[in-house]
Design a protein around this motif. Sequence first.
Motif, short mmCIF file in Angstrom:
data_model
loop_
_atom_site.label_atom_id
_atom_site.label_comp_id
_atom_site.label_asym_id
_atom_site.label_seq_id
_atom_site.Cartn_x
_atom_site.Cartn_y
_atom_site.Cartn_z
N ARG A 177 -16.20 -7.23 -13.05
CA ARG A 177 -17.26 -7.11 -12.19
C ARG A 177 -18.55 -6.38 -12.74
O ARG A 177 -18.11 -5.50 -13.50
CB ARG A 177 -16.72 -6.28 -11.16
CG ARG A 177 -17.76 -5.59 -10.12
CD ARG A 177 -16.98 -4.60 -9.10
NE ARG A 177 -15.81 -4.88 -8.63
CZ ARG A 177 -15.62 -5.58 -7.64
NH1 ARG A 177 -16.82 -5.99 -6.81
NH2 ARG A 177 -14.20 -6.19 -7.12
N PRO A 211 -21.55 -3.79 -13.53
CA PRO A 211 -21.69 -2.22 -13.30
C PRO A 211 -22.50 -2.40 -12.11
O PRO A 211 -23.75 -3.03 -11.92
CB PRO A 211 -22.26 -1.65 -14.48
CG PRO A 211 -22.80 -2.72 -15.35
CD PRO A 211 -22.08 -3.87 -14.92
N HIS A 212 -22.79 -1.31 -11.13
CA HIS A 212 -23.76 -1.25 -10.17
C HIS A 212 -24.88 -0.31 -10.79
O HIS A 212 -24.57 0.86 -11.10
CB HIS A 212 -22.83 -0.55 -9.05
CG HIS A 212 -23.67 -0.47 -7.65
ND1 HIS A 212 -24.74 -0.07 -7.59
CD2 HIS A 212 -23.25 -1.35 -6.57
CE1 HIS A 212 -25.25 -0.16 -6.13
NE2 HIS A 212 -24.25 -1.04 -5.52
N SER A 267 -24.95 3.31 -9.32
CA SER A 267 -23.90 4.23 -9.75
C SER A 267 -23.28 3.61 -11.06
O SER A 267 -22.07 3.56 -11.17
CB SER A 267 -22.74 4.31 -8.72
OG SER A 267 -22.25 3.03 -8.50
N ALA A 325 -20.37 5.84 -12.64
CA ALA A 325 -18.88 5.54 -11.92
C ALA A 325 -18.49 4.17 -12.43
O ALA A 325 -17.28 4.16 -12.54
CB ALA A 325 -19.22 5.65 -10.32
N THR A 326 -19.41 3.18 -12.33
CA THR A 326 -18.92 1.82 -12.73
C THR A 326 -18.95 1.37 -13.91
O THR A 326 -18.18 0.62 -14.42
CB THR A 326 -19.84 0.91 -11.66
OG1 THR A 326 -20.91 0.94 -12.11
CG2 THR A 326 -19.54 0.99 -10.09
N THR A 368 -15.70 1.76 -16.39
CA THR A 368 -14.57 0.61 -16.24
C THR A 368 -14.60 -0.63 -16.93
O THR A 368 -13.92 -1.40 -17.42
CB THR A 368 -14.26 0.04 -14.71
OG1 THR A 368 -14.40 1.44 -14.10
CG2 THR A 368 -13.03 -0.73 -14.49
N PRO A 413 -12.43 6.39 -2.17
CA PRO A 413 -12.86 5.13 -3.11
C PRO A 413 -11.92 4.01 -2.65
O PRO A 413 -10.72 3.99 -2.46
CB PRO A 413 -12.59 5.55 -4.48
CG PRO A 413 -11.41 6.35 -4.34
CD PRO A 413 -11.57 7.31 -3.22
N ASN A 467 -11.48 -0.23 -3.35
CA ASN A 467 -11.85 -1.52 -4.24
C ASN A 467 -11.99 -2.72 -3.64
O ASN A 467 -12.49 -2.62 -2.22
CB ASN A 467 -10.49 -1.46 -5.26
CG ASN A 467 -9.40 -2.32 -4.43
OD1 ASN A 467 -9.44 -2.91 -3.29
ND2 ASN A 467 -8.29 -2.42 -5.12
N SER A 468 -12.74 -3.67 -4.39
CA SER A 468 -13.23 -5.08 -3.78
C SER A 468 -12.13 -5.81 -2.77
O SER A 468 -12.47 -6.20 -1.87
CB SER A 468 -13.48 -5.87 -4.81
OG SER A 468 -12.52 -6.48 -5.51
N HIS A 507 -7.55 7.57 -8.08
CA HIS A 507 -8.92 8.05 -8.26
C HIS A 507 -9.35 9.31 -7.17
O HIS A 507 -9.75 10.21 -7.81
CB HIS A 507 -9.91 6.82 -7.87
CG HIS A 507 -10.08 5.84 -9.02
ND1 HIS A 507 -9.98 6.16 -10.36
CD2 HIS A 507 -10.21 4.58 -9.01
CE1 HIS A 507 -9.93 5.01 -11.01
NE2 HIS A 507 -10.09 4.40 -10.18
#
Length: 1566
Positions: free
Chosen positions: A1067, A1069-1070, A1073, A1076-1077, A1080, A1536, A1538-1539, A1547
Motif C-alpha cells: 500500500r 504511503p499516505h 500522514s 505513520a504510513t 511500514t 487505528p 486497517n484496510s 498499535h
Amino acid sequence: MAEPAAAGVSSLPREVREQLAELELELSEGDITQKGYEKKRAKLLAPYVPQTQGVDPALQKESRTQMPVPSATPASSSSSSSSKFHRARSGGARDERYRSDIHTEAVQAALAKHKEQKMALPMPTKRRSTFVQSPADACTPPDTSSASEDEGSLRRQAALTAALHQSLQNAESWINRSIQGSSTSSSASSTLSHGEGKGTSGSLADVFANTRIENFSVPPDVTATTSSSSARPAAIDLPPSGIVKGMHKGSNRSSLMDTADGVPVSSRVSTKIQQLLNTLKRPKRPPLKEFFVDDFEEIVEVPQPDPNQPKPEGRQMTPVKGEPLGVVCNWPPALEAALQRWGTTQAKCPCLTALDVTGKPVYTLTYGKLWSRSLKLAYTLLNKLGTKNEPVLKPGDRVALVYPNNDPVMFMVAFYGCLLAEVIPVPIEDAGGQQIGFLLGSCGIALALTTEVCLKGLPKTQNGEIVQFKGWPRLKWVVTDSKYLSKSPKDWQPNISAAGTEPAYIEYKTSKEGSVMGVTVSRIAMLSHCQALSQACNYSEGETIVNVLDFKKDAGLWHGILTNVMNKLHTISVPYSVMKTCPLSWVQRVHTHKAKVALVKCRDLHWAMMAHRDQRDVSLSSLRMLIVTDGANPWSVSSCDAFLSLFQSHGLKPEAICPCATSPEAMTIAIRRPGVPGAPLPGRAILSMNGLSFGVIRVNTEDKNSALTVQDVGHVMPGGMMCIVKPDGPPQLCKTDEIGEICVSSRAGGMMYYGLTGVTKNTFEVIPVNSAGSPVGDVPFVRSGLLGFVGPGSLVFVVGKMDGLLTVSGRRHNADDIVATGLAVESIKTVYRGRIAVFSVSVFYDERIVVVAEQRPDASEEDSFQWMSRVLQAIDSIHQVGVYCLALVPANTLPKTPLGGIHISQTKQHFLEGSLHPCNILMCPHTCVTNLPKPRQKQPGVGPASVMVGNLVAGKRIAQASGRDLGQLEDNDLVKKHQFLTEVLQWRAQATPDHPLFLLLNAKGTTVCTATCLQLHKKAERIASVLFDKGHLNAGDNVVLLYPPGIELITAFYGCLYAGCIPVTVRPPHAQSLTATLPTVRMIVEVSKAACILTTQTLMRLLKSREAAAAVDVKTWPTIIDTDDLPRKRLSQIYKPPTPEMLAYLDFSVSTTGMLTGVKMSHAAVSGLCRAIKLQCELYSSRQIAICLDPYCGLGFVLWCLCSVYSGHQSILIPPMELESNLFLWLSTVSQYKIRDTFCSYSVMELCTKGLGNQVEMLKARGINLSCVRTCVVVAEERPRVSLTHSFSKLFKDIGLSSRAVSTTFGSRVNVAICLQGTSGPDPTTVYVDLKSLRHDRVRLVERGAPQSLLLSESGKILPGVKVVIVNPETKGPLGDSHLGEIWVNSPHTASGYYTIYDNETLQADHFNTRLSFGDAAQTLWARTGYLGFVRRTELTAASGERHDALYVVGALDETLELRGLRYHPIDIETSVSRTHRSIAECAVFTWTNLLVVVVELCGCEQEALDLVPLVTNVVLEEHYLIVGVVVVVDPGVIPINSRGEKQRMHLRDSFLADQLDPIYVAYNM
C-alpha cells in the motif's frame, strides 16, 4: 469595641442589613471565601463605621467574631465563648453547619489511621477542556436552593474540628505525594513523564501533565526515573531496573501479544498503571471462602456470613400502644364542621398570615373570609363549570391543586373549597414533572385549580393554550382568584356529613425508584389525625404557630392547614423564598407574634444560627414547642443541640425542642411531648454502626469512630399502636434489640395508594406474624417506611428511612449516614453547598454504593481528587463498606426537588443512562466487587485430547469438513492446460485480444481506464523490459510494487512475472500522514529484501521528499523506477518458471496484533486458488463482477489482480477511497451494470450502512436497484460481523437487495481463501452459542434470546479442494463435532511458508506442515490458521448430496485475552461496551500486565466523557465478569483500523503506553 459595632448593626438601613444577611449566607454556604467576605462586608459598613479606620484588620476580625452574643447573663457569656471557639476553628467558612463533633472526630481518627500506609493512587488524566468548568450559573439554571433541602445533607454536615484540619495537613495524607521527591508535587499524578525529577519541578510538571501543553516538539527524556534515588518512598514498589516485565512468555502463539517488555516505567501511562497495580496488590478484605466452581456454570461467589457478626438476642417485641385518644366535648364531627363553626361565630379571628418576599406580613386571612371564599369556590366548582345537566365535576372527583409555595392563602381556600364541594384535592408541586403526570393519570384528574399569576407563568402554545406537559393527561385549568368566583345563593348550603371512610384528599409521595404515588387520606383519618395532634401538642384555641414547612403536604399541611382550623389557631406561614433572603425570618416571626409553636426542619435551625449575628433582641421564650419535623433523621440531634446552645440565651427552653417522625403513609408516627421545665431531658442512644449494619441494636463500646448518636422522637401518637417488623420478607415481628420497619395502626393514617391495589395491600394492610409465621392479632398496620426501634420507656428511635437503605453484601447501610461521613471529610474546598447524593445501583448480583457531589466552581483538580480519595477512605473505615463510584458534577447540575433538595431517584436515573456529566470520577470496582467467581485453574493431567480418544472410540464424528473434490470437477475450459498465469494471459491476448478484462471507475462513476487482454499483455512486456534495462534485475529478484488501487498495479504485477521477478504489492504511503504510513512501507522493503521499487512519478517524488526524510532514511531506498512513460520495446522472451512450485509472489500484511508477516505463494497455489474461486462463483468470460476492496494482500489482491486473467470475466474496479467523496458509488455501479456478484470489505459496508442508512428514499429516487445482486461477499479474516451484515441487508431491502445475498469469506495468513459463499449450495446458517462456555473453550448451543448468548454465522462455504479439521491447539488432537478448537486447513492453494529474514524453520514447520497427534492414518500435512472455530453438521444438503458441514469462526487465537484463567475475545467485550451509550462511536480493548484497558471513542460532546466510565465498568462486569482496570476516552478516529476494517489493537496499546493518544480522559479504576 465589639459592642458599639454590634449595636450599630440593628441601626443600619434595612437594605444594608439585608445585604449583610445575604453575605453571611454566602459565607455559610461556602460560596465566598473568608477574605472576600471581610472585603465585601467592610465595603458595606464603610459609610457607617468611621471609628474602625485606623484599627488593625486582625482586631476588626476579632471584633466580628465576638459580636453576635450580648453578654447578658453569665450563662450566655459562656455560650458566647464556646461559639467563638467554634467559629474561629476553620476560618469561619462553613463551620456551624450541622456540627456533629463526634462524627467529625471519628472521620478524623479514621483518616489519621491511614497516614502510616502511604498509598500512591494514580490521578486521572484529563484534557484541559474537560475540566475548565464554566461558572456554575453559565451552564445551568440559577440555583433555586442553597442547600439540599429535603435530603438535608447540610444538617448532617459536620464541622471539621481544628484537629481534623491539623491531622490532614500533617499526615502525609493517604495519597502519596512524594513520588517525585518533591513536597510541592500534586498528588501521585504523572510527574514522571516530564522533567528530570528535580525537587522543585514537581508542581510545574504536574501542571503540564494535566493540561497537555501542545507545543512539546520533542518528547521529554524519559530514561531516568528519578534523579535522586533517595527521594523514592519505600512504600512504592517500582519494578527493578525501571522495566515493567510483561506476562510470562509461553511457547504458545498467544505470547505474540505480550509485548510489555521494554516499556520504560517512566512513561506517564505506565507509571500510573504501576501505581494502580501497587494499590491493588494490598489485599482489601479477608478473602472469601472459596468453593469449587462447576466448570459449566460459573456461580457467583456467595459471601459466607461472618461467624462473629452480632445477632439479635432479645425476646419478640409486643406492639406498643399510645395513650387513649381523649374525648373532648367540643371536637367537631368533621373538619368542615369546625370551619363552619369558626367561620360563622368567630369570623374576625385571624386564621393564616402570609408574608411578602422581604418577610413582612402582607395579608391575614380571617376565619370568616376563609369560610365565605371556600363556600364561593365550592359552589362554583359544582354549579358553574359545566351545564346544569352535564356538570364538569361530581362529588368524589379528583382535582389537582397547583399553587406556588409563597401563596398559602389561595391554597387554603382551594383546599377547603374542594372539601366543601366533596371533591378530592390533590396538591402537587409546580407543573411540568413527568412523574407527576403519572400521578394525575392514575388519579384520573381532568381539572386543575390555580391562581391567575401562576396560570400566566405557565408555558403556552402559539394560540395561547397551555402546553401539554410531557406525560400529563389533558387538563382544564380553573383560576380560583375571588373575582372569578360566583357568590352562592342564600339557600345553597354545602353537604357536611360526619366524617367517614370516604377519601378527603390525596397526598403525593415519591418512591425510591422515582415514581410518584398518591396516598389517599379518608375524612375520618384526617379528623382523627387532627385530634391526635391536638392532644399530643396540647393545642388550645387562639394559639399562634409559625410554619416554615411546605403547606401542601406532610407536617406543614397537617399542622398549618388542618389542625389549625380544628383548634382555631393562627398560622404564620414563612415561605421558602423568604428563608433564602432572610434566614432569620422565622425566628423574628416567633418573637414578634409571641408564637407558642414553631414547625421547622433542621435546615431552618441551621440558617437561623448562621444569620443570628445580626439579631440581638429576639426572644424565643414564648415557644412551648419547637417541632423539628425531620427528627426522624438520625443526624438531627447535632443541629438541635447546636441551636439550643446558641438560642438558650434568647429564652429558648431546652424542653421545648420536640423532634417528631412522619411519613406520607402513616402520617405522624411519634412526637416528643412538650416537657416539664426542669425535668431531665430524654437520654440519647449511642449505637454501634457495625451493629446497625446487621440490623442489631448494640450500645457502641468498641471503636468510638463508628458510633451513631440518635435522639428519640417521643412516644407513639394518642390512639395509635406501633410494632417493628423485619424490613424484607414477611412482616415478622422483630426482637427487642433488632432494627426493623416501624408499622403503625390507628384511625389516623393513609388508607391506600390511589389506583394501585397491589402495592396498597403490601403497605396499608400488614398483619404482623410471629417467628413461626402465624399472624399476631387481626389489626392491620401501615408500613411507615422508617427504620427504627422502641427503646426504654416506650420511646421511639428512628435510625433511617427504607428509601435510603443500601443493602450491600447482606449488610444494611443508611444513605444519610454516608452523606454525613462525606461532609465530615474536609468538604468545604470541594463540595458546593454540601450537596451530596448517595444511592445504590445493582451491578453483578449485588448493590453497589454511588456517591455524587456537586463540585464548587473554584475547586482545584488537586483538592477534588484529594477529597475523593479521603472520602473513600473515611467511608471504608467508619462504615466498613466500599464505594463503587464517587463522582463530582459541576455546581447546580444535579436534579432538584421542588424545594431545592437533590432529587435522588432522578440523579440515579441520570447516572445509569449516562447523562450526569461528571467533571471528576473515581471508580473502585477492585475493592468493592468481592463476589467474582474464582479464577479458573487449568487442570493438568486429563486433557481434552484423552477425553476425545474415548469419544472417538465411541464413534463420535471428528469435526472436519471439506469443499467439493477438485478431481471430479471437469473443466471443459482450455485454461486447464496452462500451468502458469503468464501463459493464460498470453493465450487470452492471442485468442480474445479485445476482450476487456478490467474497468477502473473514479468517484463520479466514470470509467477512467480499461484494459483488454492484449493491452495488459503489451504493457506487462514493456515493464518487464524496463526491469531488465533500468533495474538490471535477475530472475528471482523481489520487486516492490507501490501503486494506488488501479490497473497500473495489475500491469506491473504481470510485468514482474514476465521478467521472472517476484512481485510484492505494498500500500502506498499516505501523503498527509507520512510519519505513520511510510515506516511500514520501509519495513516491507527491508524485510522482503527488494532489489527495486516500481511506482508512479508522483509517489517516486514523495518517497524522496524532505517530508519522507523526516520519517525514514531516504538514501537507502533500492532502485526506484517510475512506470509512467514506458519505452515501446519488445521483450525478447517471457520467463517461464521451471516448476509450478516456484514462487509467484509474496503477500505481506500486518496482522491485528501488529505482526508483519509475509507469505510465499507458488505458481501452483495461484492457479489452484483461481480455479477454486472460478468453480465456486461460476465465473466465465461473459460475466461481470464489481470489486470494492483494497488490492494489496489476501483475497482482495487475488480478486483484483488474478481472477479475471484466469477466468476471463470482466472486473469493474472501485477503489474504496473513492467512496469517501461519493458514498453512492459502489451501489450505483452495481445497479447500473446489473452486477450479479460483488465483493467488498467491512469498511465499505459500514460506510454505506452508516452513511446511506437514512437516504434509502434518495437511492430510490436515483433509480438504484439491487435486485440483480445474487451474491454480495464481504472479504474478511475474522469472525463474521453478523449485526453489520444484517443491518446492511435490512436497510437496502427496500431497493431490491435479497436477504440471502450477503455473505462473508474466511481466510488467514496461511491460506488466504478457505471459505467463500459462491452461487450454489445452501444459505449460510447461524447458531447461538453461550458466551460463558466459550470463555472455557467450549461450545454450548443455546436458544435465541438466551441470556449471555452470542449469534454466530457461518463464514461462507468451504472452497473446492479445501479440507478443514478442528484441533486442540495444545495437544494437537482432533476434536469432535461442535467443539471449539483451532481451525487447520489442507488445500492445494495453501501458502508455502513465511518469508522472513531469518527462516525460522520450527515456526515454519509448525504453522505450514504439521500433523495431527492421532486419529489421522493418512498423515495429512495441515496448516494452522491461528483461528478458533468449530464445525457443526447441519440438516441441509450440500451440492455433493451429503449433509452440509458448517464452519463457524470464533476469533483469532493470538488476539484473545487470557484473564482470570478464561479466554476472552476482544470483540465480545467491545460489542457490550459499544451498546452502553449512544455517544460511543468505536471501542477497543487490550490487556497490559493483567489489567483490562478499554478505549472508547466519544462522538458526543466532551462533557459526556466521564459518563462513559461507570457505564463501561458496569457492562463489562455484568456481561463478562471482568473488572476494567483503565478506561480511556478518546476522540473519534483514534482507534487505528486497517484496510480490512479490523482494529489494530496492538498499535493502539503501544500508542497508549507511549502516551500518544491525546485522551480526553483516562480513568484508573481502583
